[in-house]
Write an enzyme that holds these catalytic residues in place. Sequence first.
Site, short mmCIF file in Angstrom:
data_model
loop_
_atom_site.label_atom_id
_atom_site.label_comp_id
_atom_site.label_asym_id
_atom_site.label_seq_id
_atom_site.Cartn_x
_atom_site.Cartn_y
_atom_site.Cartn_z
CB CYS A 189 -0.75 0.21 1.15
SG CYS A 189 -1.91 -1.37 1.49
CD GLU A 242 13.50 -13.77 -11.99
OE1 GLU A 242 13.13 -14.21 -10.96
OE2 GLU A 242 13.31 -12.71 -12.53
CD GLU A 267 6.55 -11.74 -10.72
OE1 GLU A 267 6.39 -10.84 -9.71
OE2 GLU A 267 7.26 -11.56 -11.60
C1 AGP Z 1 9.55 -10.09 -9.25
O1 AGP Z 1 9.35 -10.06 -10.46
C2 AGP Z 1 8.60 -9.78 -8.10
N1 AGP Z 1 7.83 -8.90 -8.62
C3 AGP Z 1 9.02 -10.04 -6.72
O2 AGP Z 1 9.04 -11.53 -6.62
C4 AGP Z 1 10.06 -9.36 -6.15
O3 AGP Z 1 11.30 -9.75 -6.59
C5 AGP Z 1 10.28 -9.53 -4.69
O4 AGP Z 1 9.05 -8.96 -4.04
C6 AGP Z 1 11.50 -8.91 -3.94
O5 AGP Z 1 11.40 -7.39 -4.12
P1 AGP Z 1 12.62 -6.73 -3.92
O6 AGP Z 1 13.69 -6.93 -4.83
O7 AGP Z 1 11.92 -5.14 -4.06
O8 AGP Z 1 13.05 -7.02 -2.32
#
Ligand code: AGP
Length: 634
Positions: A2, A509, A516
């Site tokens: 949020c 990945e 996603e």
């Molecule tokens: C990646 O495509 C995702 N949206 C998600 O897994 C992301 O990598 C994860 O939430 C970690 O985010 P950050 O690198 O900002 O810590």
Amino acid sequence: MCGIVAVIGSREAAPLLLDGLRKLEYRGYDSAGIATIESLEKVKKGSLTSRKAKGKLTNLSSLVDEEGSSGHIGIGHTRWATHGKPDEINAHPHMDQEGKVAVVQNGIIENYRLLKEELEAQGIKFASETDTEVIPHLISRELKELKSKGFDSNGLTLLTAVQNISTLLKGSYALAVIWVETPDSLVVASKEAPLVIGLGESEFLCASDTPALAGFARTILPMEDREVALLTPLGIELYNSEGIRQQRTPSLLTGVEHVVEKKHFRHFMLKEIYEQPEMADLWIARHFPKGFAEKAQVALPFDDSFYEPIEQIQIVACGSSRHAGMIGAYLLEQFAGIPTAVFYASEFRYAPSPLTPNTLVIGVTQSGETADTLAALTMEVNRREGQKDTAYQPRLLAITNRVDSSIARKVQHILDIGAGLEVGVAATKTFLAELLAFYGLTIAFASHKKSKTDIEIKNFIHEIQSVPHYLREVVQKHDQISEVLAHQFSGTKDVIYLGRGINYPIALEGALKLKETSYIHAEGYPAGEMKHGPIALLDPHVQVISIANPGIVFEKVLSNSQEAKARDAKLIGIAPESAELEIFDKILPIPEVSELISPLLTVIPMQLLSYHIAANRGLDVDQPRNLAKSVTVE
Ligand code: AGP
């Protein structure tokens, strides 16, 4: 997650709030809302207006256009649902029963059930299913209590009420509160959740993240943990958790990119995939300035004392950043010879490995705001600070794209991945930039620890320097290939990605990117592990994508792929064109490079295939359902 914004000053609040929310929409887009108070002078009595809409911010903007929302003070919220469905009723701001107190919150109130039961027993009726709603009811109850003790209706009373009820709240939160009786006072509070105050001209804007302040403020005041602030058109009063007034000099707002355009690309995700070769070029120019490669060195912002004591490394991260960390661990162990372990940040926090001496703990996070990663690092600092032996002192490094973020304020050392703003929620260029950071760190450790000869290091650097050229070729080629191939996935329900060694995290990945963006079920496995169970999933409807790059596990991956083929699975290979591998139904060709640098290229077909499958299905590629760019709740 949020995003919250709050403003007080001389201009109409609603446009400022909507502008701030637009810049925070990456934090969640399930619903949005604002509340404003029209000043006493105008209507002789405060009047609080709330506007909320389900879905993206554009729905709220249209509503505000139609129905209006006036006043020079207001709060706003863009939601990623935790408690309660993503509908209008659960959208913030939330109010007390009389509609006098309005609150927006980012975080989770862990003991909200108990508080709700207590309030309900006192006759309070709740309007939403959220955890947040307990807060306006508690504040309202506290305000009545304070007034019964003779407190006036002024900003300090509102501040006192927030301070008093904050002791009842468990969990983490950033919140902003307005009270109809004080249209010249805004109270904000933060506990383990980011909140930054921007200082404008006779006005203040407070937000979850600095991009919301761009164009509004030149100086900022990031709030520290458990601080509460009272903002009025005249100034800021900042208090710590003991109620002691704090004086801090604001800092300059830097490094925030104001405008990011999609240019001719259909989606930001595709644009960001295309930005990778240039980003890698810049990274190489920055880290291998003249003479460095020849001396087998990399330019990183650390001195010898950073490297010398380190005997082992622990990496904590989530999602794509954890996958980057896994490749980092492979490099640090196999090339630099340093024992390295990778952890899910969310698991490490509650089940850390036993303390080891001289350990570098690396938090990897593009946003710098991921709550799980921040909490894991905080826990690590706390337990290490209690140790007498200096070998156990905390040594923390952040690998991040946001040097102004919460993680940067927590650690002693920062490695800026310099990827530029990434708008697409699915990480692409930040993933590649995190990988590059690990290549740099590996070279630095190998050189300091003498785990490789200068010749070996120089050869490795030269290979890395060739990557941008290959990236250009691979991005162009695979954009076209994937666009065509994506049609074959129109009815696909399950995809399995296989990789081994340094490319196993790329299989993970690839699966994450597809899940996603396309909502297709996908899993990544180490290819050798398939036969131990997952192979039972295979049938002619399952698509298998196998990364087969020449190197120590090449033949092994091919054998594992054969096993899948024998079960009638459809088989795609990410492999060098020259390999002429007839076992694959289709080959996604990559240049023949050494195994150690191959992840920098094998990830590209993964990104582009996910992108085109999602775009082909007409999905919201840049803002997939249920996700947010910055995951600031546990
Ligand atoms: C990646 O495509 C995702 N949206 C998600 O897994 C992301 O990598 C994860 O939430 C970690 O985010 P950050 O690198 O900002 O810590």
